[in-house]
Write a protein that holds these residues in place. Structure first.
Motif, PDB file in Angstrom:
ATOM      1  N   GLU A 268     -17.219 -33.723 -34.730  1.00 43.07           N
ATOM      2  CA  GLU A 268     -16.497 -34.432 -33.671  1.00 43.07           C
ATOM      3  C   GLU A 268     -17.447 -34.903 -32.568  1.00 43.07           C
ATOM      4  O   GLU A 268     -17.300 -36.009 -32.033  1.00 43.07           O
ATOM      5  CB  GLU A 268     -15.404 -33.527 -33.086  1.00 43.07           C
ATOM      6  N   MET A 269     -18.416 -34.069 -32.247  1.00 41.61           N
ATOM      7  CA  MET A 269     -19.401 -34.468 -31.236  1.00 41.61           C
ATOM      8  C   MET A 269     -20.213 -35.669 -31.708  1.00 41.61           C
ATOM      9  O   MET A 269     -20.483 -36.595 -30.949  1.00 41.61           O
ATOM     10  CB  MET A 269     -20.331 -33.291 -30.916  1.00 41.61           C
ATOM     11  N   GLN A 270     -20.593 -35.654 -32.978  1.00 44.87           N
ATOM     12  CA  GLN A 270     -21.367 -36.769 -33.511  1.00 44.87           C
ATOM     13  C   GLN A 270     -20.550 -38.060 -33.528  1.00 44.87           C
ATOM     14  O   GLN A 270     -21.086 -39.147 -33.297  1.00 44.87           O
ATOM     15  CB  GLN A 270     -21.862 -36.422 -34.907  1.00 44.87           C
ATOM     16  N   ASN A 271     -19.253 -37.956 -33.773  1.00 43.79           N
ATOM     17  CA  ASN A 271     -18.389 -39.137 -33.704  1.00 43.79           C
ATOM     18  C   ASN A 271     -18.372 -39.728 -32.289  1.00 43.79           C
ATOM     19  O   ASN A 271     -18.425 -40.951 -32.109  1.00 43.79           O
ATOM     20  CB  ASN A 271     -16.957 -38.776 -34.123  1.00 43.79           C
ATOM     21  N   LEU A 272     -18.304 -38.846 -31.295  1.00 45.05           N
ATOM     22  CA  LEU A 272     -18.316 -39.307 -29.905  1.00 45.05           C
ATOM     23  C   LEU A 272     -19.658 -39.956 -29.558  1.00 45.05           C
ATOM     24  O   LEU A 272     -19.712 -40.948 -28.831  1.00 45.05           O
ATOM     25  CB  LEU A 272     -18.034 -38.137 -28.962  1.00 45.05           C
ATOM     26  N   VAL A 273     -20.732 -39.393 -30.074  1.00 49.15           N
ATOM     27  CA  VAL A 273     -22.062 -39.962 -29.834  1.00 49.15           C
ATOM     28  C   VAL A 273     -22.158 -41.361 -30.437  1.00 49.15           C
ATOM     29  O   VAL A 273     -22.718 -42.283 -29.819  1.00 49.15           O
ATOM     30  CB  VAL A 273     -23.155 -39.043 -30.417  1.00 49.15           C
ATOM     31  N   VAL A 274     -21.628 -41.542 -31.642  1.00 48.48           N
ATOM     32  CA  VAL A 274     -21.640 -42.865 -32.282  1.00 48.48           C
ATOM     33  C   VAL A 274     -20.885 -43.879 -31.422  1.00 48.48           C
ATOM     34  O   VAL A 274     -21.331 -45.021 -31.246  1.00 48.48           O
ATOM     35  CB  VAL A 274     -21.027 -42.783 -33.691  1.00 48.48           C
ATOM     36  N   GLN A 275     -19.757 -43.450 -30.857  1.00 40.51           N
ATOM     37  CA  GLN A 275     -18.994 -44.347 -29.993  1.00 40.51           C
ATOM     38  C   GLN A 275     -19.775 -44.698 -28.728  1.00 40.51           C
ATOM     39  O   GLN A 275     -19.756 -45.850 -28.262  1.00 40.51           O
ATOM     40  CB  GLN A 275     -17.655 -43.703 -29.628  1.00 40.51           C
ATOM     41  N   MET A 276     -20.491 -43.716 -28.161  1.00 42.06           N
ATOM     42  CA  MET A 276     -21.319 -43.990 -26.983  1.00 42.06           C
ATOM     43  C   MET A 276     -22.426 -44.979 -27.321  1.00 42.06           C
ATOM     44  O   MET A 276     -22.737 -45.878 -26.528  1.00 42.06           O
ATOM     45  CB  MET A 276     -21.913 -42.684 -26.444  1.00 42.06           C
ATOM     46  N   LYS A 277     -23.031 -44.818 -28.493  1.00 40.99           N
ATOM     47  CA  LYS A 277     -24.073 -45.748 -28.912  1.00 40.99           C
ATOM     48  C   LYS A 277     -23.535 -47.170 -29.046  1.00 40.99           C
ATOM     49  O   LYS A 277     -24.218 -48.145 -28.698  1.00 40.99           O
ATOM     50  CB  LYS A 277     -24.682 -45.297 -30.247  1.00 40.99           C
ATOM     51  N   ASP A 278     -22.326 -47.284 -29.575  1.00 42.68           N
ATOM     52  CA  ASP A 278     -21.704 -48.602 -29.733  1.00 42.68           C
ATOM     53  C   ASP A 278     -21.486 -49.265 -28.372  1.00 42.68           C
ATOM     54  O   ASP A 278     -21.774 -50.462 -28.188  1.00 42.68           O
ATOM     55  CB  ASP A 278     -20.377 -48.469 -30.477  1.00 42.68           C
ATOM     56  N   GLU A 279     -20.981 -48.494 -27.406  1.00 41.82           N
ATOM     57  CA  GLU A 279     -20.777 -49.033 -26.060  1.00 41.82           C
ATOM     58  C   GLU A 279     -22.106 -49.434 -25.427  1.00 41.82           C
ATOM     59  O   GLU A 279     -22.211 -50.491 -24.794  1.00 41.82           O
ATOM     60  CB  GLU A 279     -20.071 -47.993 -25.176  1.00 41.82           C
ATOM     61  N   LEU A 280     -23.121 -48.612 -25.597  1.00 43.92           N
ATOM     62  CA  LEU A 280     -24.430 -48.899 -25.011  1.00 43.92           C
ATOM     63  C   LEU A 280     -25.060 -50.128 -25.656  1.00 43.92           C
ATOM     64  O   LEU A 280     -25.717 -50.921 -24.969  1.00 43.92           O
ATOM     65  CB  LEU A 280     -25.349 -47.686 -25.163  1.00 43.92           C
TER      66      LEU A 280
END
Length: 291
Positions: A268-280
């Motif tokens: 779940e943490m890695q999924n959130l990180v992927v979403q942060m990368k997409d926004e960045l």
């Protein structure tokens, strides 16, 4: 407020029978890349024009054009009638003397002869006309800067949205981080418990668990990311000319997000990180347009 490097400005001015047109287009570029197309009458002022554009626009791939439109009657190239008559007489004489057939289409033949359609323009630029042209250039620049400000406001709203999303996702990591620590401890203890032939020191196990969990701790990354998010907002508020700095801050944000992902060890943490990368990534794409 930040400004975009994308812009367009246009202006016209009238001087006598002339219509002076000015167009300026701007796109993103690492530095000022200036391309000019200047009417021959104004070429002596090219250095002054370039200095004005560089001072006002600072950065961007800029295409500048200034040209003159005249009344059709004035703009038409005059035909040198005396020269046409002279060519006619020469060709006729040569035809009779050398027994060469006369041309079938006299006009086509004569109009192709040298200097028949040559226009000699010896006009000099007057101060009064240059002041009018300079006013049109300054007006076009104002329109382009206004365009950049509008585009900059749109970019700022987009950046704010993406920063808010990254901040929200960063806070969403918290519950999973605590759950992850408990699961790591449980998984290691259970694995050791299944190895019946092994005796281990409970105190040493606790020390190793603490060391291992500390290596996976992301509190520092979260704090630094929060600082970068705040600094990005502050830099946007400082005004135009901040594009390069915003790019550097976005790079630092990426480092913290990547480190967080490498330490996650939790789906779940890695999924959130992927979403942060997409926004960045969307921020990085658009920050290239900021002056």
């Amino acid at each position: 407020m930040i400004q975009s490097m994308t812009g367009f400005g246009k202006a016209t001015a009238i001087f006598g029978d002339k219509k002076i047109n000015v167009e300026i287009k701007s796109l993103n570029s690492k530095a000022l890349d200036l391309n000019t197309r200047i009417a021959p009458l104004y070429r002596e002022k090219e250095l002054e024009i370039r200095n004005l554009l560089a001072k006002t626009l600072e950065r961007g791939k800029v295409d500048f054009s200034i040209w003159i439109e005249k009344d059709a009657g004035e703009a038409a190239t005059p035909i040198n009638a005396a020269l046409v008559e002279n060519y006619y007489n020469q060709i006729k004489a040569i035809s009779e003397n050398c027994h060469i057939p006369m041309p079938q289409d006299w006009f086509a033949t004569l109009l192709r002869m040298p200097d028949v359609l040559t226009k000699v323009d010896t006009q000099e630029l007057e101060d009064e006309e240059w002041n009018v042209a300079l006013g049109a250039i300054e007006e076009a620049l104002r329109h382009l800067v206004d365009f950049r400000i509008q585009e900059g406001a749109a970019l700022e709203r987009k950046f704010t949205e993406k920063l808010d999303n990254i901040e929200r996702l960063m806070h969403a990591v918290g519950p999973f981080e605590k759950e992850r620590v408990a699961k790591i401890r449980e998984r290691i203890t259970d694995a050791l418990g299944r190895i019946l032939t092994v005796n281990y020191d409970q105190n040493r196990l606790e020390q190793e668990l603490i060391y291992y969990i500390e290596k996976l701790d992301i509190n520092e990354e979260k704090q630094r990311l929060a600082n970068h998010l705040r600094y990005f907002r502050e830099t946007m508020a400082n005004g135009h000319g901040q594009g390069k700095k915003l790019g550097f801050i976005a790079q630092e944000m990426g480092r913290e997000i990547n480190t967080t992902g490498s330490k996650s060890n939790h789906a779940e943490m890695q999924n959130l990180v992927v979403q942060m990368k997409d926004e960045l990534e969307q921020i990085k794409e658009q920050v290239l347009n900021v002056m």
